[in-house]
Structure formats: structure tokens, C-alpha cells
Design a protein around this motif. Structure first.
Motif, mmCIF file in Angstrom:
data_model
loop_
_atom_site.group_PDB
_atom_site.id
_atom_site.type_symbol
_atom_site.label_atom_id
_atom_site.label_comp_id
_atom_site.label_asym_id
_atom_site.label_seq_id
_atom_site.Cartn_x
_atom_site.Cartn_y
_atom_site.Cartn_z
ATOM 1 N N GLY A 184 -33.470 -20.516 -8.232
ATOM 2 C CA GLY A 184 -33.628 -21.289 -7.510
ATOM 3 C C GLY A 184 -33.541 -21.253 -6.131
ATOM 4 O O GLY A 184 -32.360 -20.108 -5.612
ATOM 5 N N PHE A 185 -33.728 -21.261 -4.585
ATOM 6 C CA PHE A 185 -32.951 -21.323 -3.412
ATOM 7 C C PHE A 185 -31.938 -21.102 -2.714
ATOM 8 O O PHE A 185 -30.879 -20.375 -2.350
ATOM 9 C CB PHE A 185 -34.304 -21.440 -2.475
ATOM 10 N N ASP A 186 -31.310 -22.058 -3.772
ATOM 11 C CA ASP A 186 -29.683 -22.993 -3.683
ATOM 12 C C ASP A 186 -29.442 -21.850 -3.513
ATOM 13 O O ASP A 186 -28.147 -21.275 -2.899
ATOM 14 C CB ASP A 186 -29.611 -24.136 -3.771
ATOM 15 N N GLU A 210 -38.878 -3.398 -11.457
ATOM 16 C CA GLU A 210 -39.582 -2.962 -11.548
ATOM 17 C C GLU A 210 -40.554 -3.580 -11.034
ATOM 18 O O GLU A 210 -41.823 -3.232 -10.855
ATOM 19 C CB GLU A 210 -40.099 -2.853 -13.186
ATOM 20 N N ALA A 211 -39.919 -4.985 -9.726
ATOM 21 C CA ALA A 211 -41.067 -5.714 -8.715
ATOM 22 C C ALA A 211 -41.714 -5.100 -7.830
ATOM 23 O O ALA A 211 -43.103 -5.406 -7.858
ATOM 24 C CB ALA A 211 -40.448 -6.751 -7.761
ATOM 25 N N ASP A 212 -41.269 -3.551 -7.839
ATOM 26 C CA ASP A 212 -42.462 -3.124 -6.540
ATOM 27 C C ASP A 212 -42.825 -1.744 -7.229
ATOM 28 O O ASP A 212 -43.274 -1.318 -6.591
ATOM 29 C CB ASP A 212 -41.255 -2.133 -5.975
ATOM 30 N N GLU A 213 -42.906 -2.346 -7.875
ATOM 31 C CA GLU A 213 -43.313 -0.725 -9.341
ATOM 32 C C GLU A 213 -43.122 0.154 -9.320
ATOM 33 O O GLU A 213 -44.241 1.460 -9.744
ATOM 34 C CB GLU A 213 -45.240 -1.325 -9.299
ATOM 35 N N GLU A 241 -38.576 -8.760 -4.985
ATOM 36 C CA GLU A 241 -37.675 -8.507 -5.686
ATOM 37 C C GLU A 241 -36.927 -10.088 -5.226
ATOM 38 O O GLU A 241 -36.183 -10.832 -6.594
ATOM 39 C CB GLU A 241 -36.524 -7.419 -5.515
ATOM 40 N N VAL A 242 -36.876 -10.588 -4.606
ATOM 41 C CA VAL A 242 -36.534 -11.349 -3.878
ATOM 42 C C VAL A 242 -37.337 -12.743 -4.640
ATOM 43 O O VAL A 242 -36.840 -13.962 -4.849
ATOM 44 C CB VAL A 242 -36.411 -11.949 -2.033
ATOM 45 N N ARG A 243 -39.053 -13.173 -4.190
ATOM 46 C CA ARG A 243 -39.727 -13.660 -4.994
ATOM 47 C C ARG A 243 -38.613 -14.019 -6.177
ATOM 48 O O ARG A 243 -38.949 -14.815 -7.012
ATOM 49 C CB ARG A 243 -41.000 -13.160 -5.138
ATOM 50 N N ILE A 244 -38.632 -12.031 -7.120
ATOM 51 C CA ILE A 244 -38.357 -12.996 -8.486
ATOM 52 C C ILE A 244 -37.218 -13.679 -8.889
ATOM 53 O O ILE A 244 -36.888 -14.633 -9.570
ATOM 54 C CB ILE A 244 -38.271 -11.279 -9.277
ATOM 55 N N MET A 245 -36.108 -13.203 -8.044
ATOM 56 C CA MET A 245 -34.679 -14.083 -7.896
ATOM 57 C C MET A 245 -34.985 -15.461 -7.744
ATOM 58 O O MET A 245 -33.866 -15.954 -8.250
ATOM 59 C CB MET A 245 -33.984 -13.291 -6.594
ATOM 60 N N THR A 254 -27.740 -13.647 -10.473
ATOM 61 C CA THR A 254 -28.338 -14.525 -9.280
ATOM 62 C C THR A 254 -27.693 -12.322 -8.259
ATOM 63 O O THR A 254 -28.354 -11.421 -7.775
ATOM 64 C CB THR A 254 -27.952 -15.009 -8.346
ATOM 65 N N LEU A 255 -26.580 -12.708 -8.386
ATOM 66 C CA LEU A 255 -25.107 -11.490 -8.444
ATOM 67 C C LEU A 255 -25.909 -9.845 -8.982
ATOM 68 O O LEU A 255 -25.609 -9.427 -8.121
ATOM 69 C CB LEU A 255 -23.931 -11.727 -8.394
ATOM 70 N N LEU A 256 -25.686 -10.275 -9.876
ATOM 71 C CA LEU A 256 -26.421 -9.126 -10.657
ATOM 72 C C LEU A 256 -27.985 -8.488 -9.918
ATOM 73 O O LEU A 256 -27.781 -7.349 -9.635
ATOM 74 C CB LEU A 256 -26.332 -9.239 -12.421
#
Length: 106
Positions: free
Chosen positions: A36-38, A85-88, A27-31, A10-12
Motif C-alpha cells: 500500500g501507498f502509505d 524479477e520485476a525488471d525482467e 519494483e515500486v509497483r510491486i511494493m 517493505t524495508l526488505l
């Protein structure tokens, strides 16, 4: 500071997402899907308190645990590529960051 495998990944991903100075919702959605949320919530708080140098030092400290072979490094690089690549859009700065992270994880 020793991180768990999920925290390290997650840090990476946060570092990659923030390379352009703005973490996008995609990007947050992929993370969230990957960690996971926590974990994302905890690492966002930590990331916000760290300088770039501190983040890089933390990556160097933990890579021996979670990037100790080619397969694990490739998995991490794959996650970084998904983030950028999340934001295309994939800027030159993002491409360079992926190459630099690949070298850092060796």
C-alpha cells in the motif's frame, strides 16, 4: 526500531530493489501492490535516511517477529524474488542478495 509486519516486508523489498543502486518503477509497483501507498511512502523516507548497516541491523532486530518460521521466511524470500524479477533481469548481484537475505532471515 520495531516495525510492523508490512513495514518490515517493505524495508526488505526496498533493500532488494536498491541492490543495483536504482529502484525501478516496476519494483515500486510491486511494493505498492503488496503493502500500500502509505507504508511504501513511509518506508521510502526511512530507507533514504538509513545506511546499509542500519538497514541490516533493523532487519536483524525485527526478523524474530516476522521471520520466525520457515513459512514466513519463504513468503519474504518470494517477495524479494518478485522485486528482483520485476525488471525482467536478474543479475548475479541480485541472486547473491537473495541468498544472503535468506541466510540473514534464518
Amino acid at each position: 526500531m520495531t516495525l510492523s509486519k508490512e513495514e518490515f516486508k517493505t524495508l526488505l523489498m526496498l533493500y532488494a530493489a536498491n541492490i543495483d543502486g536504482n529502484i525501478q518503477s516496476e519494483e515500486v509497483r510491486i511494493m505498492l501492490e503488496k503493502s500500500g501507498f502509505d507504508t511504501v511512502d513511509k518506508m521510502e523516507d526511512l530507507f533514504a535516511k538509513m545506511s546499509d548497516a542500519e538497514v541490516l541491523d533493523c532487519i536483524r532486530e525485527n526478523k524474530a517477529f516476522y521471520a520466525d518460521n520457515e513459512a514466513s521466511r519463504l513468503d519474504l524470500i518470494h517477495d524479494l524474488c518478485e522485486i528482483i524479477e520485476a525488471d525482467e533481469k536478474c543479475t548475479m548481484m541480485e541472486q547473491q542478495m537473495v541468498r544472503a537475505m535468506g541466510r540473514l532471515l534464518e
